[in-house]
Design a protein around this motif. Structure first.
Motif, PDB file in Angstrom:
ATOM      1  N   UNK A 127      -8.215 -25.840  12.752  1.00 54.29           N
ATOM      2  CA  UNK A 127      -7.953 -27.258  12.463  1.00 54.29           C
ATOM      3  C   UNK A 127      -6.558 -27.636  12.942  1.00 54.29           C
ATOM      4  N   UNK A 128      -5.595 -26.775  12.675  1.00 57.28           N
ATOM      5  CA  UNK A 128      -4.216 -27.049  13.082  1.00 57.28           C
ATOM      6  C   UNK A 128      -4.126 -27.246  14.594  1.00 57.28           C
ATOM      7  N   UNK A 129      -4.779 -26.373  15.345  1.00 56.29           N
ATOM      8  CA  UNK A 129      -4.774 -26.494  16.807  1.00 56.29           C
ATOM      9  C   UNK A 129      -5.480 -27.763  17.249  1.00 56.29           C
ATOM     10  N   UNK A 130      -6.596 -28.082  16.603  1.00 53.72           N
ATOM     11  CA  UNK A 130      -7.346 -29.286  16.944  1.00 53.72           C
ATOM     12  C   UNK A 130      -6.504 -30.545  16.731  1.00 53.72           C
ATOM     13  N   UNK A 369     -17.733 -31.588   4.527  1.00 59.94           N
ATOM     14  CA  UNK A 369     -16.818 -30.512   4.910  1.00 59.94           C
ATOM     15  C   UNK A 369     -17.227 -29.981   6.279  1.00 59.94           C
ATOM     16  N   UNK A 370     -16.280 -30.022   7.201  1.00 53.92           N
ATOM     17  CA  UNK A 370     -16.544 -29.599   8.580  1.00 53.92           C
ATOM     18  C   UNK A 370     -15.415 -28.686   9.040  1.00 53.92           C
ATOM     19  N   UNK A 371     -15.764 -27.485   9.462  1.00 54.07           N
ATOM     20  CA  UNK A 371     -14.793 -26.555  10.037  1.00 54.07           C
ATOM     21  C   UNK A 371     -15.102 -26.404  11.514  1.00 54.07           C
ATOM     22  N   UNK A 372     -14.171 -26.819  12.367  1.00 55.42           N
ATOM     23  CA  UNK A 372     -14.442 -26.752  13.809  1.00 55.42           C
ATOM     24  C   UNK A 372     -14.516 -25.315  14.307  1.00 55.42           C
ATOM     25  N   UNK A 376     -15.415 -25.646  20.131  1.00 55.14           N
ATOM     26  CA  UNK A 376     -15.252 -27.095  20.056  1.00 55.14           C
ATOM     27  C   UNK A 376     -13.808 -27.506  20.298  1.00 55.14           C
ATOM     28  N   UNK A 377     -12.886 -26.748  19.744  1.00 51.74           N
ATOM     29  CA  UNK A 377     -11.468 -27.053  19.931  1.00 51.74           C
ATOM     30  C   UNK A 377     -11.069 -26.833  21.384  1.00 51.74           C
ATOM     31  N   UNK A 379     -12.886 -27.138  23.879  1.00 50.98           N
ATOM     32  CA  UNK A 379     -13.498 -28.207  24.681  1.00 50.98           C
ATOM     33  C   UNK A 379     -12.789 -29.541  24.502  1.00 50.98           C
ATOM     34  N   UNK A 380     -11.756 -29.577  23.665  1.00 55.85           N
ATOM     35  CA  UNK A 380     -10.971 -30.800  23.493  1.00 55.85           C
ATOM     36  C   UNK A 380     -11.489 -31.739  22.433  1.00 55.85           C
ATOM     37  N   UNK A 381     -12.423 -31.286  21.595  1.00 58.12           N
ATOM     38  CA  UNK A 381     -13.010 -32.166  20.589  1.00 58.12           C
ATOM     39  C   UNK A 381     -12.146 -32.244  19.328  1.00 58.12           C
ATOM     40  N   UNK A 382     -12.300 -33.362  18.629  1.00 56.13           N
ATOM     41  CA  UNK A 382     -11.839 -33.483  17.250  1.00 56.13           C
ATOM     42  C   UNK A 382     -13.087 -33.797  16.433  1.00 56.13           C
ATOM     43  N   UNK A 383     -13.691 -32.773  15.840  1.00 56.01           N
ATOM     44  CA  UNK A 383     -14.983 -32.948  15.171  1.00 56.01           C
ATOM     45  C   UNK A 383     -14.863 -33.816  13.924  1.00 56.01           C
ATOM     46  N   UNK A 384     -13.679 -33.889  13.345  1.00 54.41           N
ATOM     47  CA  UNK A 384     -13.487 -34.752  12.183  1.00 54.41           C
ATOM     48  C   UNK A 384     -13.527 -36.222  12.593  1.00 54.41           C
TER      49      UNK A 384
END
Length: 394
Positions: A127-130, A369-372, A376-377, A379-384
């Protein structure tokens, strides 16, 4: 009559009586032995530990929440502090106690203003990296707000009809900052008031002061009447159980006088902090997506709890840190001012789904609750943000 025998017998009786008198006399004088006084001078390190232990025994109200037997802590560590124990070793003991037993982000021990023993939960690195690498490209921030210490705002890059507020922290950078905070909040809400939805991002908001959090939350409140959000109580004596806690506070209490504490009082309670109400010129009542993580702490968790009372708000992300108590800072009398400890002094319960509950050491779980994943990270996404958009548009 044999006078010689009588005389001899009397002599023997006198001798026996004399012996008995001496024995009785000795027993009275010598049976009560007053030992020489044993003087044991405590070392500075022992005095520091004792004072630290006493402070928490008297004022730390969360022993029962964390299943801590404080006497066992004393019995384990105090005997290890000997005449050869240096400050470095003592600090290591404190560090172990703070980070593995108390595990409370509102408590710490500071040595010589240079070393701090404090509990910090492991942040979800994905999450921090995302948030660090991917989120900035997903939003268009209004330039004038980019460097504001409290809030940056704008819209999504993919949809200009969805607003975005990055609430960075609720901690004033200077005294008398509340008006500046309100000004940037009002500016953001005015700019975004006609958007179809707003994403409020507190994933890296480490907290600060309650009134700041309450003012921002109040801009999204549909309730006309105030909401009782929390209740709080303090310790009234020493010990580990709920029996040592006072009643839930309903009147103001300035605190117990203590010259070691910043401000001169410890464990003050102010019930006006328990309620939250509408703020600002108008309230935003379209859909709001609140993004949280375990980087959302303290006042940011009060903000989270307040926002979750509103039907048009959905929280998304990961659970929050789990620190709610107010705290006070002691400078220990022993140790020549080298030792300070910050101590949580309130047991706080938050009204959640209609009943008061404690989230201390637990955190508030989001509605979704979503943990990427690392993929996904990468690939440049922010799933939140993706989930927030889905909520707002559907």
């Amino acid at each position: 009559m044999n006078y010689k025998k009588i005389i001899m017998k009397n002599i023997i009786n006198i001798i026996i009586l004399s012996i008995l008198i001496n024995i009785t006399s000795c027993s009275k004088d010598d049976s009560v032995i007053t030992p020489a006084p044993i003087t044991t001078t405590k070392t500075e390190q022992q005095k520091v530990f004792q004072e630290f232990w006493d402070i928490y025994d008297r004022h730390y109200p969360l022993m029962h929440r964390k299943n801590i037997n404080w006497q066992t802590v004393y019995d384990t560590y105090y005997p290890q502090i000997t005449t050869t124990t240096a400050d470095t070793e003592l600090f290591n003991f404190f560090n172990t106690i703070i980070t593995t037993i108390i595990t409370d982000g509102h408590t710490d021990v500071v040595y010589n203003n240079s070393q701090e023993a404090i509990f910090e939960p492991e942040f979800n690195e994905t999450i921090e990296t995302m948030v660090s690498n991917n989120t900035p490209s997903k939003v268009n921030i209004v330039a004038s707000s980019a460097n504001n210490p409290y809030i940056s705002y704008g819209t999504l890059a993919s949809n200009a009809n969805i607003g975005y507020i990055n609430s960075k922290n609720f901690e004033p950078v200077n005294e008398n900052e509340f008006n500046n905070f309100k000004a940037i909040v009002d500016e953001a809400l005015t700019a975004l008031q006609n958007k179809s939805g707003i994403i409020v991002d507190i994933r890296t908001n480490g907290g600060g002061q309650g009134p700041f959090a309450y003012y921002l939350a109040g801009r999204f409140f549909t309730n006309v009447t105030p909401i009782e959000l929390i209740r709080q109580r303090i310790k009234i004596t020493t010990g580990n159980t709920t029996n040592v806690l006072g009643n839930w506070a309903t009147t103001e209490f300035e605190g117990y006088p203590d010259t070691r504490v910043e401000g001169g009082y410890v464990a003050g309670v102010f019930p006006e902090d328990n309620t939250i109400t509408q703020s600002g010129a108008f309230q935003y009542t379209n859909k709001v997506a609140l993004l949280t993580s375990n980087g959302s702490a303290s006042a940011a968790e009060y903000f989270t709890g307040a926002m979750k009372t509103q039907a048009h708000v959905k929280s998304i992300g990961d659970k929050t840190f789990g620190i709610f108590a107010g705290s006070d800072i002691f400078t220990l009398t022993n140790g020549n001012g080298k030792w300070k400890t910050r101590v949580s002094t309130h047991d706080v319960e938050m009204k959640y789904n209609g009943s008061f509950q404690s989230f201390e050491g637990i955190g508030i779980t989001p509605d979704e609750q979503i943990l990427p994943t690392e993929a996904q990270v990468s690939a440049g996404e922010d799933v939140h943000i993706n989930a927030a958009v889905n909520y707002i548009l559907n």
